[in-house]
Write a protein that holds these residues in place. Structure first.
Motif, PDB file in Angstrom:
ATOM      1  N   SER A  64      32.968  -7.706  39.099  1.00 17.57           N
ATOM      2  CA  SER A  64      32.483  -7.030  40.362  1.00 17.57           C
ATOM      3  C   SER A  64      32.816  -5.518  40.238  1.00 17.57           C
ATOM      4  O   SER A  64      32.024  -4.746  40.747  1.00 17.57           O
ATOM      5  N   CYS A  65      33.967  -5.275  39.821  1.00 14.74           N
ATOM      6  CA  CYS A  65      34.463  -3.860  39.599  1.00 14.74           C
ATOM      7  C   CYS A  65      34.342  -3.370  38.214  1.00 14.74           C
ATOM      8  O   CYS A  65      33.572  -2.302  37.847  1.00 14.74           O
ATOM      9  N   HIS A  66      34.807  -4.150  37.265  1.00 12.87           N
ATOM     10  CA  HIS A  66      34.711  -3.824  35.840  1.00 12.87           C
ATOM     11  C   HIS A  66      33.453  -4.446  35.426  1.00 12.87           C
ATOM     12  O   HIS A  66      33.479  -5.654  34.910  1.00 12.87           O
ATOM     13  N   GLU A  67      32.391  -3.547  35.599  1.00 10.41           N
ATOM     14  CA  GLU A  67      30.984  -4.581  35.343  1.00 10.41           C
ATOM     15  C   GLU A  67      30.723  -4.929  33.838  1.00 10.41           C
ATOM     16  O   GLU A  67      30.089  -5.971  33.637  1.00 10.41           O
ATOM     17  N   ASN A  68      31.636  -4.548  32.902  1.00 19.06           N
ATOM     18  CA  ASN A  68      31.489  -4.882  31.494  1.00 19.06           C
ATOM     19  C   ASN A  68      32.591  -4.421  30.749  1.00 19.06           C
ATOM     20  O   ASN A  68      33.581  -3.696  31.324  1.00 19.06           O
ATOM     21  N   HIS A  69      32.611  -4.788  29.419  1.00 14.57           N
ATOM     22  CA  HIS A  69      33.587  -4.211  28.661  1.00 14.57           C
ATOM     23  C   HIS A  69      33.390  -3.731  27.283  1.00 14.57           C
ATOM     24  O   HIS A  69      32.004  -3.780  26.719  1.00 14.57           O
ATOM     25  N   PHE A  70      33.826  -2.652  26.761  1.00 18.70           N
ATOM     26  CA  PHE A  70      33.570  -2.093  25.494  1.00 18.70           C
ATOM     27  C   PHE A  70      33.526  -3.158  24.450  1.00 18.70           C
ATOM     28  O   PHE A  70      34.346  -3.965  24.349  1.00 18.70           O
ATOM     29  N   PRO A  71      32.489  -3.183  23.600  1.00 20.81           N
ATOM     30  CA  PRO A  71      31.366  -2.306  23.349  1.00 20.81           C
ATOM     31  C   PRO A  71      30.183  -2.539  24.159  1.00 20.81           C
ATOM     32  O   PRO A  71      29.214  -1.935  23.785  1.00 20.81           O
ATOM     33  N   ASN A  72      30.084  -3.645  24.975  1.00 20.17           N
ATOM     34  CA  ASN A  72      29.074  -3.658  25.799  1.00 20.17           C
ATOM     35  C   ASN A  72      28.593  -2.461  26.520  1.00 20.17           C
ATOM     36  O   ASN A  72      27.325  -2.281  26.892  1.00 20.17           O
ATOM     37  N   ILE A  73      29.583  -1.692  27.285  1.00 21.83           N
ATOM     38  CA  ILE A  73      29.383  -0.561  27.840  1.00 21.83           C
ATOM     39  C   ILE A  73      30.317   0.765  27.369  1.00 21.83           C
ATOM     40  O   ILE A  73      31.459   0.171  26.472  1.00 21.83           O
ATOM     41  N   PRO A  74      30.164   1.774  27.387  1.00 26.29           N
ATOM     42  CA  PRO A  74      30.876   2.906  27.083  1.00 26.29           C
ATOM     43  C   PRO A  74      32.307   2.782  27.772  1.00 26.29           C
ATOM     44  O   PRO A  74      32.321   2.297  28.861  1.00 26.29           O
ATOM     45  N   LYS A  75      33.381   3.284  27.122  1.00 27.16           N
ATOM     46  CA  LYS A  75      34.651   3.098  27.535  1.00 27.16           C
ATOM     47  C   LYS A  75      34.910   3.720  28.622  1.00 27.16           C
ATOM     48  O   LYS A  75      35.455   3.462  29.818  1.00 27.16           O
ATOM     49  N   GLU A  76      34.202   5.051  29.059  1.00 29.11           N
ATOM     50  CA  GLU A  76      34.505   5.637  30.310  1.00 29.11           C
ATOM     51  C   GLU A  76      33.786   5.310  31.425  1.00 29.11           C
ATOM     52  O   GLU A  76      34.137   5.639  32.516  1.00 29.11           O
ATOM     53  N   GLN A  77      33.029   3.875  31.181  1.00 25.87           N
ATOM     54  CA  GLN A  77      32.312   3.203  32.334  1.00 25.87           C
ATOM     55  C   GLN A  77      33.089   1.955  32.624  1.00 25.87           C
ATOM     56  O   GLN A  77      32.843   1.364  33.803  1.00 25.87           O
ATOM     57  N   MET A  78      34.178   1.680  32.040  1.00 21.97           N
ATOM     58  CA  MET A  78      34.980   0.419  32.339  1.00 21.97           C
ATOM     59  C   MET A  78      35.855   0.511  33.536  1.00 21.97           C
ATOM     60  O   MET A  78      35.834  -0.605  34.035  1.00 21.97           O
ATOM     61  N   ILE A  79      36.359   1.727  33.827  1.00 25.13           N
ATOM     62  CA  ILE A  79      37.176   1.673  35.182  1.00 25.13           C
ATOM     63  C   ILE A  79      36.307   2.465  36.373  1.00 25.13           C
ATOM     64  O   ILE A  79      35.834   3.506  36.030  1.00 25.13           O
ATOM     65  N   PRO A  80      35.794   1.678  37.229  1.00 27.40           N
ATOM     66  CA  PRO A  80      35.034   2.101  38.274  1.00 27.40           C
ATOM     67  C   PRO A  80      35.882   3.191  39.328  1.00 27.40           C
ATOM     68  O   PRO A  80      36.891   2.943  39.240  1.00 27.40           O
TER      69      PRO A  80
END
Length: 273
Positions: A73-89
């Motif tokens: 719910s906070c960490h919407e996904n994990h690299f490589p599914n999403i860019p690393k900079e988007q992992m921490i909300p």
């Protein structure tokens, strides 16, 4: 001749394979990141525990309301599914609508989002930040000036929700005074506005007003039996009107010759008949 034929066939086969791999690489490079991620397995909250046991344990034991929020719910996904900079909300993803949530640098006090109520004040000067949740105490400090008004909130409250003992900084008025006794007269956020109830003993008053207390004990009038707070009611420095209890016992002609009751009766604490 047979050996040469096989060698040529092998070279041709390798060339074809290299060509196909190159085409595939170019094709993958042109696929958007979101389209690539759709081919990867979708994560579940249980998957987080495999690598992040400490974080999951902390949020279960000290997570506050975060405990009821799933990892994804906070960490919407994990690299490589999403860019690393988007992992921490950002905290503002969920926290909004209050003045406190507009403050910068959430992690300055809430250092670990997995233990959000474990708040650190160390090395900081905090007043505006505290006022965003605790407006009334700060307004009292500003409206009722005292030495406390110049202090940062975390000078006294070194930890969140800590209620410090006045006697850590202040000497007691009397030897047996307790912290609870301090609060019966003083509000720490407006300490000079002294208020009290009718059960306040004379010895508290005599800590500062010893002469008046001794005189009251020595008078031969009914005042001797009264508590200080009977006359000086509710708030420190209250000066009562004698007429509030005694009415007007003397004729107007007599009162016209004197400025006030104490011209004859000396002192309310050492009253003369």
């Amino acid at each position: 001749m047979k050996i040469n034929y096989n060698l040529k066939s092998g070279v041709s086969l390798i060339a074809v394979m290299i060509f196909l791999v190159s085409i595939g690489f170019i094709f993958v490079q042109k696929i958007p990141l979101g389209a690539q991620s759709s081919t990867l397995p979708q994560l579940k909250d249980d998957d987080c525990l495999k690598c992040h046991k400490k974080e999951v344990s902390l949020i279960q034991t000290e997570g506050g309301k975060h405990k009821g929020v799933g990892c994804l719910s906070c960490h919407e996904n994990h690299f490589p599914n999403i860019p690393k900079e988007q992992m921490i909300p950002k905290c503002s993803k969920c926290h909004s609508g209050k003045e406190h949530y507009t403050l910068e640098n959430c992690l300055g006090c809430h250092q670990n989002p997995h233990t959000p109520l474990k708040i650190s004040f160390e090395g900081k000067s905090l007043k505006k930040e505290c006022a965003s949740c605790h407006a009334t105490p700060v307004k009292e400090l500003e409206g009722f000036k005292s030495k406390h008004s110049a202090l940062d909130c975390n000078f006294c409250h070194t930890k969140h929700k800590e209620i410090p003992n006045c006697l850590n900084c202040h000497s007691p008025h009397i030897a047996e005074q307790t912290f609870k006794d301090c609060l019966s007269c003083h509000n720490p956020h407006k300490p000079l506005k002294v208020t009290y109830d009718m059960n306040t003993p004379n010895k508290y008053c005599m800590a500062c007003h010893e002469k008046e207390g001794l005189n009251l004990g020595n008078t031969q009038t009914k005042h001797k039996t009264l508590a200080c707070v009977f006359c000086h009611r509710s708030e420190h420095k209250t000066i009562p009107d004698c007429g509030a209890c005694h009415g007007s016992p003397h004729p107007k002609e007599m009162l016209a010759k004197f400025k006030g009751c104490l011209d004859c009766h000396n002192d309310p604490h050492l009253l003369m008949k």
